[in-house]
Design an enzyme around this catalytic site. Structure first.
Site, PDB file in Angstrom:
ATOM      1  N   HIS A 135      -5.528   4.436   2.500  1.00 29.92           N
ATOM      2  CA  HIS A 135      -5.965   4.390   1.100  1.00 29.92           C
ATOM      3  C   HIS A 135      -5.893   2.917   0.670  1.00 29.92           C
ATOM      4  O   HIS A 135      -5.056   2.164   1.162  1.00 29.92           O
ATOM      5  CB  HIS A 135      -4.988   5.244   0.286  1.00 29.92           C
ATOM      6  CG  HIS A 135      -5.335   5.442  -1.154  1.00 29.92           C
ATOM      7  ND1 HIS A 135      -5.096   4.498  -2.117  1.00 29.92           N
ATOM      8  CD2 HIS A 135      -5.883   6.496  -1.805  1.00 29.92           C
ATOM      9  CE1 HIS A 135      -5.471   4.952  -3.297  1.00 29.92           C
ATOM     10  NE2 HIS A 135      -5.965   6.174  -3.139  1.00 29.92           N
ATOM     11  N   ASP A 212       3.019   5.901   3.929  1.00 32.27           N
ATOM     12  CA  ASP A 212       2.418   6.315   2.661  1.00 32.27           C
ATOM     13  C   ASP A 212       2.365   7.849   2.687  1.00 32.27           C
ATOM     14  O   ASP A 212       1.546   8.441   3.389  1.00 32.27           O
ATOM     15  CB  ASP A 212       1.022   5.694   2.563  1.00 32.27           C
ATOM     16  CG  ASP A 212       0.207   6.240   1.396  1.00 32.27           C
ATOM     17  OD1 ASP A 212       0.655   7.197   0.737  1.00 32.27           O
ATOM     18  OD2 ASP A 212      -0.893   5.713   1.160  1.00 32.27           O
ATOM     19  N   LYS A 238       0.887  14.365  -7.619  1.00 36.74           N
ATOM     20  CA  LYS A 238       0.226  15.137  -6.564  1.00 36.74           C
ATOM     21  C   LYS A 238       1.098  16.320  -6.143  1.00 36.74           C
ATOM     22  O   LYS A 238       0.711  17.112  -5.303  1.00 36.74           O
ATOM     23  CB  LYS A 238      -0.084  14.246  -5.365  1.00 36.74           C
ATOM     24  CG  LYS A 238      -1.112  13.146  -5.684  1.00 36.74           C
ATOM     25  CD  LYS A 238      -1.418  12.322  -4.468  1.00 36.74           C
ATOM     26  CE  LYS A 238      -2.069  10.990  -4.784  1.00 36.74           C
ATOM     27  NZ  LYS A 238      -3.439  11.095  -5.258  1.00 36.74           N
ATOM     28  N   CYS A 376     -11.170   6.015  -2.578  1.00 38.71           N
ATOM     29  CA  CYS A 376     -10.306   4.832  -2.421  1.00 38.71           C
ATOM     30  C   CYS A 376      -9.951   4.609  -0.957  1.00 38.71           C
ATOM     31  O   CYS A 376      -8.816   4.211  -0.631  1.00 38.71           O
ATOM     32  CB  CYS A 376      -9.031   4.943  -3.260  1.00 38.71           C
ATOM     33  SG  CYS A 376      -9.370   4.986  -5.006  1.00 38.71           S
TER      34      CYS A 376
END
Ligand SMILES: Cc1ncc(COP(=O)(O)O)c(C=O)c1O
Length: 418
Positions: A135, A212, A238, A376
């Site tokens: 990302h 991540d 999220k 993204c």
């Protein structure tokens, strides 16, 4: 992924999705006269009533600034904020509470490490390894610091299924490698990276690794001690919490060595015009008034997810993904982008002859919310030579009937364009 059958998969164990859905008021919405089918969970998931209630309770009976007063409300807010930290600690099995930094999200956590670690320890000619799957939030901060320090970014490529080529990753390590930053789950394709293996490889070269976890933490059990990652970042919005909140895990020994990224507020022990002494970790990295309400709500979201059971969540989402994959594969003219062996709740696809934005708009007419664009993750789009994809992403409150609604809406789009 598991083998695809031709029938609708059986419900996972005793999982009662209707009971779960009753906790999410927003799922009762109608959009364009159709029941909302919310399949944009990778961007942000929805919030259950207990989390909404927790926010209301905090705002109506607990709100004050933390860590700085002896009055009742401040002590209450501080206790709840610190309790949220402990919930996050348990959620990812961090060894120590001080290894859990409350951030405003994954991007904030990655920037904290890029600037706090990279600015101090990177130099001319050093190399940072990323993968094609990253990302932008796990690319740009490293580029910023690399640019400042004269370091270089090296990229582990992926194959046509969207899986990192481990042999190529292995070959990237040199004596100049100073850091690895990799995604646990790709937000654009759903690929689950073999991060444990990738971390072990980096550690053989004495290189620390940031994972991540934005797309992993909501969908699978995360155990940072088992992974042996050095840093792990994820976002609250999220995983059924609010926006503006996230967690950064870091090994204490590394956090101790790092410089703070932001200055002011709780991150100090003492200040004179000549010198500032920094607070102990994790406070050293929590400058200014933190997102107190959001942290407490994240704690409530973690309680909620634990109540459902993260393994139950993962199993139901696998059923959804397998069924959606099967049905989309049975639809001529629709191509799935990202066919990794191991995937989490993301289905990226292209409809032949129709721009993804048109697909998204027409699906919205049917009440079906997907995301279209580059997600993204422009290097992933470049790798697959597409400007954008359509992305359906699932959460544990989605149903097989919603997968049917998605597929039937896609077929309707095809009819309009043919
Ligand atoms: C894999 C991945 N990393 C990082 C981020 C950035 O998360 P946030 O915007 O919450 O900081 C996202 C958000 O979509 C993501 O999917």
């Amino acid at each position: 992924m598991t083998a695809i059958s031709t029938a609708v998969p059986a419900r996972t164990g005793a999982f009662d999705v209707d009971r779960i859905r009753a906790d999410f008021p927003i799922l009762d919405l109608e959009v364009n006269g159709k029941p909302l089918v919310f399949l944009d969970n990778a961007a942000s998931s929805q919030m259950p009533q207990p989390v909404i209630d927790r926010i209301a309770r905090y705002q109506s009976a607990e709100h004050a600034n933390i860590h700085r007063a002896v009055h009742y409300l401040s002590e209450k807010a501080t206790a709840e904020y610190e309790a949220a930290r402990r919930k996050a600690q348990a959620f990812i099995n961090a060894g120590e509470e001080r290894e859990v930094i409350i951030t405003t999200g994954t991007t904030d956590g990655i920037n904290l490490v890029a600037h706090g670690y990279g600015r101090k320890f990177f130099g001319e000619g050093d190399e940072i390894i990323l993968t094609t799957l990253e990302h932008h939030s796990n690319i740009v901060p490293w580029q910023m610091v690399a640019g400042e320090k004269g370091a270089k970014i090296r990229v582990a490529p992926i194959n046509d299924n969207g899986e990192v080529l481990l042999e190529e990753y292995r070959k990237l390590f040199t004596k100049n490698t100073k850091f690895v930053a990799i995604t646990h789950v790709s937000n654009a394709l759903g690929t689950i990276n073999p991060v444990k293996e990738m971390i072990a490889l980096a550690h053989q070269h004495g290189v620390p690794v940031l994972v991540d976890g934005a797309q992993a933490a909501p969908h699978m059990g995360v155990d940072v001690q088992d992974l042996d990652c050095d840093f792990y970042a994820f976002s609250g919005h999220k995983l059924c919490g609010p926006t503006g909140i996230g967690i950064l895990y870091g090994k204490a020994a590394l956090l101790e060595k790092m410089q703070p990224f932001k200055g002011g507020g709780d991150m100090i022990l003492s200040v004179t015009f000549e010198k500032t002494t920094y607070n102990t970790i994790p406070h050293k990295f929590e400058a200014g008034t933190p997102p107190i309400m959001a942290a407490i709500a994240l704690g409530a979201a973690i309680d909620y997810l634990n109540g459902v059971g993260i393994d139950t969540i993962a199993a139901h989402e696998t059923d959804l993904l397998d069924y959606a994959t099967q049905e989309v594969n049975r639809t001529p003219g629709v191509r799935i982008i990202g066919t990794a062996e191991r995937k989490a709740a993301v289905l990226s696809f292209a409809v032949e002859g129709v721009h993804p934005h048109d697909v998204g708009t027409l699906l919205n007419d049917e009440g079906v919310a997907i995301r279209t664009g580059h997600h993204c993750a422009q290097p992933v789009m470049q790798r697959f030579k597409v400007p954008a994809t359509c992305r359906a992403s699932f959460a544990f409150y989605n149903t097989m009937a919603e997968v049917d609604a998605l597929v039937s809406a896609i077929r309707k789009v095809q009819k309009i364009f043919n």
